[in-house]
Write a protein that holds these residues in place. Structure first.
Motif, PDB file in Angstrom:
ATOM      1  N   SER A   1       2.360  12.594 -10.436  1.00 19.74           N
ATOM      2  CA  SER A   1       3.335  13.372 -11.094  1.00 19.74           C
ATOM      3  C   SER A   1       2.837  14.269 -12.126  1.00 19.74           C
ATOM      4  CB  SER A   1       4.455  12.580 -11.582  1.00 19.74           C
ATOM      5  OG  SER A   1       4.056  11.645 -12.593  1.00 19.74           O
ATOM      6  N   ALA A   2       1.683  13.965 -12.588  1.00 18.25           N
ATOM      7  CA  ALA A   2       1.063  14.881 -13.807  1.00 18.25           C
ATOM      8  C   ALA A   2      -0.104  15.512 -13.272  1.00 18.25           C
ATOM      9  CB  ALA A   2       0.744  13.726 -14.958  1.00 18.25           C
ATOM     10  N   ASP A   3      -0.261  15.584 -11.994  1.00 18.68           N
ATOM     11  CA  ASP A   3      -1.575  16.086 -11.330  1.00 18.68           C
ATOM     12  C   ASP A   3      -0.973  17.411 -10.751  1.00 18.68           C
ATOM     13  OD1 ASP A   3      -2.309  12.765 -11.008  1.00 18.68           O
ATOM     14  OD2 ASP A   3      -3.910  14.359 -11.837  1.00 18.68           O
ATOM     15  N   ARG A   4      -1.965  18.450 -10.678  1.00 16.66           N
ATOM     16  CA  ARG A   4      -1.695  19.485  -9.736  1.00 16.66           C
ATOM     17  C   ARG A   4      -2.216  18.968  -8.231  1.00 16.66           C
ATOM     18  NH1 ARG A   4      -1.806  25.002  -9.069  1.00 16.66           N
ATOM     19  NH2 ARG A   4      -1.516  25.300 -11.294  1.00 16.66           N
ATOM     20  N   MET A   5      -1.678  19.533  -7.140  1.00 14.30           N
ATOM     21  CA  MET A   5      -1.964  18.863  -6.013  1.00 14.30           C
ATOM     22  C   MET A   5      -2.431  20.287  -5.007  1.00 14.30           C
ATOM     23  SD  MET A   5      -1.404  15.626  -6.278  1.00 14.30           S
ATOM     24  CE  MET A   5      -1.353  15.097  -4.454  1.00 14.30           C
ATOM     25  N   GLY A   6      -2.782  19.857  -4.005  1.00  7.07           N
ATOM     26  CA  GLY A   6      -3.253  20.990  -2.995  1.00  7.07           C
ATOM     27  C   GLY A   6      -3.259  20.755  -1.543  1.00  7.07           C
ATOM     28  N   TRP A   7      -3.045  21.629  -0.695  1.00 11.52           N
ATOM     29  CA  TRP A   7      -2.881  21.307   0.737  1.00 11.52           C
ATOM     30  C   TRP A   7      -4.305  22.233   0.994  1.00 11.52           C
ATOM     31  CZ3 TRP A   7      -0.435  18.136   3.899  1.00 11.52           C
ATOM     32  CH2 TRP A   7       0.691  17.766   3.538  1.00 11.52           C
ATOM     33  N   PHE A   8      -5.116  21.697   2.125  1.00 11.83           N
ATOM     34  CA  PHE A   8      -6.088  22.296   2.482  1.00 11.83           C
ATOM     35  C   PHE A   8      -6.146  22.145   4.290  1.00 11.83           C
ATOM     36  CE2 PHE A   8      -8.992  23.501  -1.072  1.00 11.83           C
ATOM     37  CZ  PHE A   8      -8.389  22.723  -1.822  1.00 11.83           C
ATOM     38  N   ARG A   9      -6.725  22.798   5.082  1.00 11.08           N
ATOM     39  CA  ARG A   9      -6.838  22.882   6.464  1.00 11.08           C
ATOM     40  C   ARG A   9      -8.164  22.750   6.870  1.00 11.08           C
ATOM     41  NH1 ARG A   9      -3.100  27.972   8.404  1.00 11.08           N
ATOM     42  NH2 ARG A   9      -4.566  29.597   7.788  1.00 11.08           N
ATOM     43  N   GLN A  10      -8.449  22.400   8.204  1.00  9.27           N
ATOM     44  CA  GLN A  10      -9.728  22.363   8.608  1.00  9.27           C
ATOM     45  C   GLN A  10      -9.807  22.630  10.232  1.00  9.27           C
ATOM     46  OE1 GLN A  10     -12.638  19.269   7.783  1.00  9.27           O
ATOM     47  NE2 GLN A  10     -14.350  20.449   8.372  1.00  9.27           N
ATOM     48  N   ALA A  11      -9.967  23.667  10.719  1.00  8.11           N
ATOM     49  CA  ALA A  11      -9.822  23.886  12.431  1.00  8.11           C
ATOM     50  C   ALA A  11     -11.142  23.495  12.875  1.00  8.11           C
ATOM     51  CB  ALA A  11      -9.679  25.604  12.440  1.00  8.11           C
ATOM     52  N   PRO A  12     -11.345  23.223  14.041  1.00  6.06           N
ATOM     53  CA  PRO A  12     -12.649  22.833  14.660  1.00  6.06           C
ATOM     54  C   PRO A  12     -13.631  23.710  14.458  1.00  6.06           C
ATOM     55  CG  PRO A  12     -10.775  22.573  16.125  1.00  6.06           C
ATOM     56  CD  PRO A  12     -10.072  23.178  14.962  1.00  6.06           C
ATOM     57  N   GLY A  13     -14.771  23.163  14.030  1.00 12.70           N
ATOM     58  CA  GLY A  13     -15.980  24.065  13.978  1.00 12.70           C
ATOM     59  C   GLY A  13     -15.886  25.093  12.434  1.00 12.70           C
TER      60      GLY A  13
ATOM     61  N   SER B   1       4.411  20.149 -12.677  1.00 11.22           N
ATOM     62  CA  SER B   1       5.728  20.681 -12.980  1.00 11.22           C
ATOM     63  C   SER B   1       6.471  21.238 -11.599  1.00 11.22           C
ATOM     64  CB  SER B   1       6.043  21.293 -14.133  1.00 11.22           C
ATOM     65  OG  SER B   1       5.389  22.533 -13.603  1.00 11.22           O
ATOM     66  N   GLY B   2       5.707  21.758 -10.581  1.00 10.21           N
ATOM     67  CA  GLY B   2       6.294  22.544  -9.625  1.00 10.21           C
ATOM     68  C   GLY B   2       6.661  24.059 -10.005  1.00 10.21           C
ATOM     69  N   VAL B   3       6.099  24.032 -11.157  1.00  9.33           N
ATOM     70  CA  VAL B   3       6.600  25.869 -11.502  1.00  9.33           C
ATOM     71  C   VAL B   3       5.512  26.691 -11.079  1.00  9.33           C
ATOM     72  CG1 VAL B   3       6.761  27.342 -13.527  1.00  9.33           C
ATOM     73  CG2 VAL B   3       7.925  25.290 -13.669  1.00  9.33           C
TER      74      VAL B   3
ATOM     75  N   ILE C   1       4.910  25.479  -0.577  1.00 10.09           N
ATOM     76  CA  ILE C   1       4.417  24.117  -1.069  1.00 10.09           C
ATOM     77  C   ILE C   1       5.652  23.785  -2.460  1.00 10.09           C
ATOM     78  CG2 ILE C   1       2.853  25.211  -3.081  1.00 10.09           C
ATOM     79  CD1 ILE C   1       1.074  22.796  -2.478  1.00 10.09           C
ATOM     80  N   SER C   2       5.985  22.454  -2.236  1.00 11.12           N
ATOM     81  CA  SER C   2       6.690  22.011  -2.991  1.00 11.12           C
ATOM     82  C   SER C   2       6.457  20.465  -3.452  1.00 11.12           C
ATOM     83  CB  SER C   2       8.366  21.951  -2.514  1.00 11.12           C
ATOM     84  OG  SER C   2       8.429  21.250  -1.483  1.00 11.12           O
TER      85      SER C   2
ATOM     86  N   LYS D   1       9.634  10.829  -6.041  1.00 12.41           N
ATOM     87  CA  LYS D   1       9.022  10.263  -4.788  1.00 12.41           C
ATOM     88  C   LYS D   1       7.615  10.206  -4.554  1.00 12.41           C
ATOM     89  CE  LYS D   1      13.474  11.253  -2.060  1.00 12.41           C
ATOM     90  NZ  LYS D   1      13.965  12.193  -0.948  1.00 12.41           N
ATOM     91  N   ASN D   2       6.891  10.825  -5.695  1.00 15.54           N
ATOM     92  CA  ASN D   2       5.462  10.966  -5.532  1.00 15.54           C
ATOM     93  C   ASN D   2       5.101  11.586  -4.303  1.00 15.54           C
ATOM     94  OD1 ASN D   2       3.291  10.248  -7.099  1.00 15.54           O
ATOM     95  ND2 ASN D   2       2.912   8.365  -6.602  1.00 15.54           N
ATOM     96  N   THR D   3       5.650  12.682  -3.942  1.00 14.52           N
ATOM     97  CA  THR D   3       5.365  13.138  -2.639  1.00 14.52           C
ATOM     98  C   THR D   3       5.371  14.761  -2.752  1.00 14.52           C
ATOM     99  OG1 THR D   3       6.622  11.578  -1.428  1.00 14.52           O
ATOM    100  CG2 THR D   3       6.467  13.577  -0.420  1.00 14.52           C
ATOM    101  N   VAL D   4       4.540  15.465  -2.046  1.00 14.93           N
ATOM    102  CA  VAL D   4       4.288  16.820  -1.818  1.00 14.93           C
ATOM    103  C   VAL D   4       4.487  17.213  -0.610  1.00 14.93           C
ATOM    104  CG1 VAL D   4       2.753  18.646  -2.277  1.00 14.93           C
ATOM    105  CG2 VAL D   4       2.389  16.748  -3.799  1.00 14.93           C
ATOM    106  N   TYR D   5       5.088  18.535  -0.620  1.00 16.27           N
ATOM    107  CA  TYR D   5       5.440  18.776   0.904  1.00 16.27           C
ATOM    108  C   TYR D   5       4.929  20.332   1.230  1.00 16.27           C
ATOM    109  CZ  TYR D   5       9.093  15.564   0.108  1.00 16.27           C
ATOM    110  OH  TYR D   5       9.837  14.596  -0.195  1.00 16.27           O
ATOM    111  N   LEU D   6       4.520  20.627   2.366  1.00 16.14           N
ATOM    112  CA  LEU D   6       4.175  22.109   2.915  1.00 16.14           C
ATOM    113  C   LEU D   6       5.183  22.496   4.042  1.00 16.14           C
ATOM    114  CD1 LEU D   6       1.994  24.366   2.353  1.00 16.14           C
ATOM    115  CD2 LEU D   6       0.895  23.189   4.277  1.00 16.14           C
ATOM    116  N   GLN D   7       6.133  23.467   3.696  1.00 13.77           N
ATOM    117  CA  GLN D   7       7.126  23.821   4.781  1.00 13.77           C
ATOM    118  C   GLN D   7       6.146  24.883   5.494  1.00 13.77           C
ATOM    119  OE1 GLN D   7      10.046  22.879   5.937  1.00 13.77           O
ATOM    120  NE2 GLN D   7       9.933  24.773   7.336  1.00 13.77           N
ATOM    121  N   MET D   8       6.163  25.083   6.675  1.00 12.74           N
ATOM    122  CA  MET D   8       5.496  26.173   7.374  1.00 12.74           C
ATOM    123  C   MET D   8       6.341  26.657   8.250  1.00 12.74           C
ATOM    124  SD  MET D   8       1.868  23.931   7.922  1.00 12.74           S
ATOM    125  CE  MET D   8       2.558  22.959   9.222  1.00 12.74           C
ATOM    126  N   ASN D   9       6.401  28.206   8.131  1.00 12.46           N
ATOM    127  CA  ASN D   9       7.314  28.954   8.854  1.00 12.46           C
ATOM    128  C   ASN D   9       6.566  29.746   9.655  1.00 12.46           C
ATOM    129  OD1 ASN D   9       9.631  27.473   8.059  1.00 12.46           O
ATOM    130  ND2 ASN D   9       9.943  29.089   6.448  1.00 12.46           N
TER     131      ASN D   9
END
Length: 124
Positions: free
Chosen positions: A30-42, A54-56, A70-71, A76-84
């Motif tokens: 809850s005190a950490d910045r969090m990130g999402w990354f992705r890796q495509a084949p190759g 804080s989410g701000v 991202i939220s 809940k100690n959970t991070v989300y990534l809504q992808m539209n």
């Protein structure tokens, strides 16, 4: 044991949506910045989005700006990534991780506690 577990990936048609979750166990992030990354084949693992403790404050890769959100829920100690408006080029394994400090939060080297990833496949 500290773990981040991603879920929510799957197969979706172009234009569709998915919501990824990253659940933490073993310690609170809850005190950490969090990130999402992705890796495509190759390809190298690339930055997708990051969120402050804080989410701000949020930042996105240009390729997903306006389509992904991202939220987090610290209770809940959970991070989300809504992808539209998903595109075939969004196909990749998506990972979450905790920022541990460094020059920039756009680099994989400044993150730790990587999860096992969740596969997102977007068909055309």
């Amino acid at each position: 044991q500290v773990q981040l577990v991603e879920s929510g990936g799957g197969l979706v048609q172009a234009g569709g949506s998915l919501r990824l979750s990253c659940a933490a166990s073993g310690r609170t992030f809850s005190a950490d910045r969090m990130g999402w990354f992705r890796q495509a084949p190759g390809k190298e693992r690339e930055f997708v989005a990051t969120i402050s403790w804080s989410g701000v404050s949020t930042n996105y890769a240009d390729s997903v700006k306006g389509r992904f959100t991202i939220s987090r829920d610290n209770a809940k100690n959970t991070v989300y990534l809504q992808m539209n408006s998903l595109k075939p080029e969004d196909t990749a394994v998506y990972y979450c991780a905790a920022y541990i400090g460094g020059d920039s939060y756009y680099y994989t080297s400044t993150y730790a506690y990587w999860g096992q990833g969740t596969q997102v496949t977007v068909s055309s």
